[in-house]
Design a protein around this motif. Structure first.
Motif, PDB file in Angstrom:
ATOM      1  N   ARG A  73      33.436  30.163  13.126  1.00  0.00           N
ATOM      2  CA  ARG A  73      33.780  28.590  13.150  1.00  0.00           C
ATOM      3  C   ARG A  73      32.101  28.769  11.797  1.00  0.00           C
ATOM      4  NH1 ARG A  73      32.302  28.459  19.422  1.00  0.00           N
ATOM      5  NH2 ARG A  73      34.184  28.497  20.013  1.00  0.00           N
ATOM      6  N   LYS A  74      31.378  29.192  11.496  1.00  0.00           N
ATOM      7  CA  LYS A  74      30.856  28.655  10.145  1.00  0.00           C
ATOM      8  C   LYS A  74      31.503  28.666   8.704  1.00  0.00           C
ATOM      9  CE  LYS A  74      26.061  29.077   8.528  1.00  0.00           C
ATOM     10  NZ  LYS A  74      25.260  27.879   9.309  1.00  0.00           N
ATOM     11  N   THR A  75      31.175  27.284   8.187  1.00  0.00           N
ATOM     12  CA  THR A  75      32.686  27.694   6.939  1.00  0.00           C
ATOM     13  C   THR A  75      31.651  27.438   6.078  1.00  0.00           C
ATOM     14  OG1 THR A  75      33.514  24.740   8.229  1.00  0.00           O
ATOM     15  CG2 THR A  75      34.401  26.883   8.048  1.00  0.00           C
ATOM     16  N   GLU A  76      30.700  26.813   6.442  1.00  0.00           N
ATOM     17  CA  GLU A  76      29.449  26.462   5.155  1.00  0.00           C
ATOM     18  C   GLU A  76      27.748  26.738   5.180  1.00  0.00           C
ATOM     19  OE1 GLU A  76      29.407  21.820   5.502  1.00  0.00           O
ATOM     20  OE2 GLU A  76      32.011  21.763   4.435  1.00  0.00           O
ATOM     21  N   ASN A  77      27.274  26.519   3.467  1.00  0.00           N
ATOM     22  CA  ASN A  77      26.295  27.192   3.666  1.00  0.00           C
ATOM     23  C   ASN A  77      25.786  28.696   4.662  1.00  0.00           C
ATOM     24  OD1 ASN A  77      25.261  25.315   2.550  1.00  0.00           O
ATOM     25  ND2 ASN A  77      25.631  24.076   4.356  1.00  0.00           N
ATOM     26  N   ARG A  78      27.182  29.533   4.345  1.00  0.00           N
ATOM     27  CA  ARG A  78      26.614  30.897   4.831  1.00  0.00           C
ATOM     28  C   ARG A  78      25.550  31.815   4.707  1.00  0.00           C
ATOM     29  NH1 ARG A  78      33.212  33.379   5.443  1.00  0.00           N
ATOM     30  NH2 ARG A  78      33.388  31.850   7.282  1.00  0.00           N
ATOM     31  N   PRO A  79      25.490  31.889   4.863  1.00  0.00           N
ATOM     32  CA  PRO A  79      24.078  32.524   4.562  1.00  0.00           C
ATOM     33  C   PRO A  79      24.569  33.915   4.156  1.00  0.00           C
ATOM     34  CG  PRO A  79      24.087  33.283   6.737  1.00  0.00           C
ATOM     35  CD  PRO A  79      25.047  32.362   6.779  1.00  0.00           C
ATOM     36  N   LYS A  80      22.941  34.848   3.326  1.00  0.00           N
ATOM     37  CA  LYS A  80      23.937  36.620   3.148  1.00  0.00           C
ATOM     38  C   LYS A  80      22.889  37.230   4.206  1.00  0.00           C
ATOM     39  CE  LYS A  80      23.451  35.587  -2.183  1.00  0.00           C
ATOM     40  NZ  LYS A  80      22.983  36.652  -2.974  1.00  0.00           N
ATOM     41  N   LEU A  81      24.079  37.752   4.256  1.00  0.00           N
ATOM     42  CA  LEU A  81      23.404  39.257   5.912  1.00  0.00           C
ATOM     43  C   LEU A  81      23.535  40.261   5.151  1.00  0.00           C
ATOM     44  CD1 LEU A  81      27.254  37.431   7.639  1.00  0.00           C
ATOM     45  CD2 LEU A  81      24.338  36.996   7.609  1.00  0.00           C
ATOM     46  N   TYR A  82      22.342  40.521   5.757  1.00  0.00           N
ATOM     47  CA  TYR A  82      21.911  42.468   5.890  1.00  0.00           C
ATOM     48  C   TYR A  82      22.173  42.662   7.310  1.00  0.00           C
ATOM     49  CZ  TYR A  82      19.506  46.810   5.279  1.00  0.00           C
ATOM     50  OH  TYR A  82      19.536  48.722   4.863  1.00  0.00           O
ATOM     51  N   SER A  83      22.792  44.059   7.401  1.00  0.00           N
ATOM     52  CA  SER A  83      22.579  45.058   8.676  1.00  0.00           C
ATOM     53  C   SER A  83      22.337  46.436   8.526  1.00  0.00           C
ATOM     54  CB  SER A  83      23.989  44.613   9.061  1.00  0.00           C
ATOM     55  OG  SER A  83      23.778  45.208  10.650  1.00  0.00           O
ATOM     56  N   TRP A  84      21.324  46.832   9.282  1.00  0.00           N
ATOM     57  CA  TRP A  84      21.289  48.206   9.564  1.00  0.00           C
ATOM     58  C   TRP A  84      21.138  48.678  10.185  1.00  0.00           C
ATOM     59  CZ3 TRP A  84      17.870  50.646  12.035  1.00  0.00           C
ATOM     60  CH2 TRP A  84      17.567  52.606  11.804  1.00  0.00           C
ATOM     61  N   CYS A  85      21.905  49.876  11.077  1.00  0.00           N
ATOM     62  CA  CYS A  85      22.088  50.331  12.181  1.00  0.00           C
ATOM     63  C   CYS A  85      21.834  52.597  11.954  1.00  0.00           C
ATOM     64  CB  CYS A  85      23.640  50.131  13.541  1.00  0.00           C
ATOM     65  SG  CYS A  85      22.736  50.738  14.530  1.00  0.00           S
ATOM     66  N   GLY A  86      21.421  52.697  13.151  1.00  0.00           N
ATOM     67  CA  GLY A  86      21.410  53.968  12.939  1.00  0.00           C
ATOM     68  C   GLY A  86      22.187  54.511  13.609  1.00  0.00           C
ATOM     69  N   GLU A  87      23.392  55.758  13.188  1.00  0.00           N
ATOM     70  CA  GLU A  87      24.180  56.259  13.338  1.00  0.00           C
ATOM     71  C   GLU A  87      24.449  57.152  14.920  1.00  0.00           C
ATOM     72  OE1 GLU A  87      25.927  59.297   9.791  1.00  0.00           O
ATOM     73  OE2 GLU A  87      25.793  57.084   8.686  1.00  0.00           O
ATOM     74  N   GLN A  88      22.588  57.685  15.329  1.00  0.00           N
ATOM     75  CA  GLN A  88      22.820  58.160  16.636  1.00  0.00           C
ATOM     76  C   GLN A  88      22.652  56.431  17.316  1.00  0.00           C
ATOM     77  OE1 GLN A  88      21.455  59.782  13.469  1.00  0.00           O
ATOM     78  NE2 GLN A  88      23.704  60.993  13.830  1.00  0.00           N
ATOM     79  N   ASP A  89      22.677  55.771  17.015  1.00  0.00           N
ATOM     80  CA  ASP A  89      22.625  54.616  17.846  1.00  0.00           C
ATOM     81  C   ASP A  89      23.190  53.879  19.139  1.00  0.00           C
ATOM     82  OD1 ASP A  89      21.396  51.371  19.077  1.00  0.00           O
ATOM     83  OD2 ASP A  89      19.879  52.108  16.876  1.00  0.00           O
ATOM     84  N   TYR A  90      23.266  53.409  20.468  1.00  0.00           N
ATOM     85  CA  TYR A  90      24.005  53.564  20.778  1.00  0.00           C
ATOM     86  C   TYR A  90      24.313  51.974  20.457  1.00  0.00           C
ATOM     87  CZ  TYR A  90      20.526  49.776  23.587  1.00  0.00           C
ATOM     88  OH  TYR A  90      20.332  49.175  22.669  1.00  0.00           O
ATOM     89  N   LEU A  91      24.043  51.132  19.954  1.00  0.00           N
ATOM     90  CA  LEU A  91      24.866  49.834  19.933  1.00  0.00           C
ATOM     91  C   LEU A  91      25.744  49.986  17.683  1.00  0.00           C
ATOM     92  CD1 LEU A  91      21.653  47.584  20.121  1.00  0.00           C
ATOM     93  CD2 LEU A  91      24.179  47.706  21.208  1.00  0.00           C
ATOM     94  N   PHE A  92      25.392  51.312  17.801  1.00  0.00           N
ATOM     95  CA  PHE A  92      26.375  51.872  15.994  1.00  0.00           C
ATOM     96  C   PHE A  92      27.131  51.504  16.277  1.00  0.00           C
ATOM     97  CE2 PHE A  92      28.457  54.168  13.541  1.00  0.00           C
ATOM     98  CZ  PHE A  92      28.127  54.193  12.440  1.00  0.00           C
ATOM     99  N   GLN A  93      28.184  51.585  17.251  1.00  0.00           N
ATOM    100  CA  GLN A  93      29.430  51.006  16.970  1.00  0.00           C
ATOM    101  C   GLN A  93      29.629  49.430  17.082  1.00  0.00           C
ATOM    102  OE1 GLN A  93      31.811  53.350  19.809  1.00  0.00           O
ATOM    103  NE2 GLN A  93      32.476  55.621  18.589  1.00  0.00           N
ATOM    104  N   ALA A  94      29.144  49.194  17.467  1.00  0.00           N
ATOM    105  CA  ALA A  94      29.020  47.693  18.019  1.00  0.00           C
ATOM    106  C   ALA A  94      28.756  47.106  16.613  1.00  0.00           C
ATOM    107  CB  ALA A  94      28.163  46.942  18.878  1.00  0.00           C
TER     108      ALA A  94
END
Length: 263
Positions: free
Chosen positions: A186-207
């Protein structure tokens, strides 16, 4: 550098709140009275509070040679949203808090290009929810963020009293602004730059991996990095270095021996 503990009354939440602020060394700011000090809002995870980044990551040591101020609020177990039980944490942190901070520290910049937000786990979700849900922040970072509940539905259903108080239910969550992918679409203007890191053994990795792929397809300027790692402060205390290096601030990354490499 100074660490300042601020207590204030939140009109939005109707209660006293606490926030820790790291004020940069005057020598790192060209003019002590300058009104354009960049600001990083740093969000905690579940079971944590405004003190955790200070006690677990050494963030005060990491930023001691920079010109950036760091603001660390408390958000309880709210997931940084306007909850179903009537507590407007999103409004309190995304809109009210920056005004409160500027009243206390008028030389902190209010310009979008000098305001950033980051967090871990619940706070990683909160950073994306606030960063994509407002136009206040130019850079948004997540470490092991709970950026999607896909594949985690069982845990949601097992604690429906808590999650229902936060998001109502999964059916209502899907397609709402509380779902990161939907909000990003839904956000089409003023999009921020994004950074994301997640460990490969983290239960949230696939998400994290799935959300990153979708955000890139949507055209976001996203840096997504992975490495070996679990859902643990050992990794977050190292990866906050990487976030600080990524931000447009005066920062020299510390050389520390680590036993994993970024992918």
């Amino acid at each position: 550098m100074a660490i300042i503990k601020v207590e204030y009354f939140s009109e939005v939440l109707g209660m006293n709140r606490k926030v820790n602020v790291i004020y940069p060394e005057p020598s790192k700011v060209e003019d002590y009275q300058v009104t354009e000090i960049p600001v990083l809002y740093l969000l905690h995870g579940m079971t944590e509070d405004e003190n955790t980044w200070l006690s677990r990551s050494g963030i005060d040591r990491l930023v001691r040679h920079t010109n950036v101020a760091v603001v660390m609020p408390a958000a309880d177990l709210s997931f940084y949203v306007n909850t179903n039980y009537g507590m407007a944490y999103f409004d309190a942190i995304s809109n009210e808090l920056p005004k409160v901070i500027h009243n206390f520290f008028p030389n902190f910049s209010t310009k979008r290009e000098k305001n950033f937000i980051a967090g871990l786990s619940m706070g990683g979700y909160g950073a994306y929810r606030i960063g994509l849900g407002t136009d206040h922040f130019s850079h948004v970072a997540s470490l092991s963020g709970a950026l999607s509940f896909d594949g985690l539905e069982a845990g949601f259903e097992q604690n429906i009293a808590y999650w229902g108080g936060i998001f109502t239910d999964l059916k209502s969550f899907k397609g709402s602004d509380n779902e990161i992918v939907t909000l990003a679409q839904r956000k089409t203007e003023n999009r921020p730059k994004l950074y994301s890191w997640c460990g490969e053994q983290d239960y949230l990795f696939q998400a994290n991996e799935g959300v990153a792929a979708t955000l890139k397809k949507l055209g976001y300027d996203l840096t997504f990095e992975t490495s070996k790692g679990t859902h643990d402060w050992y990794y977050w205390s190292i990866m906050i270095d990487r976030v600080l290096e990524w931000l447009p601030i005066n920062y020299i990354r510390e050389e520390r021996k680590i036993n994993f490499e970024l992918n």
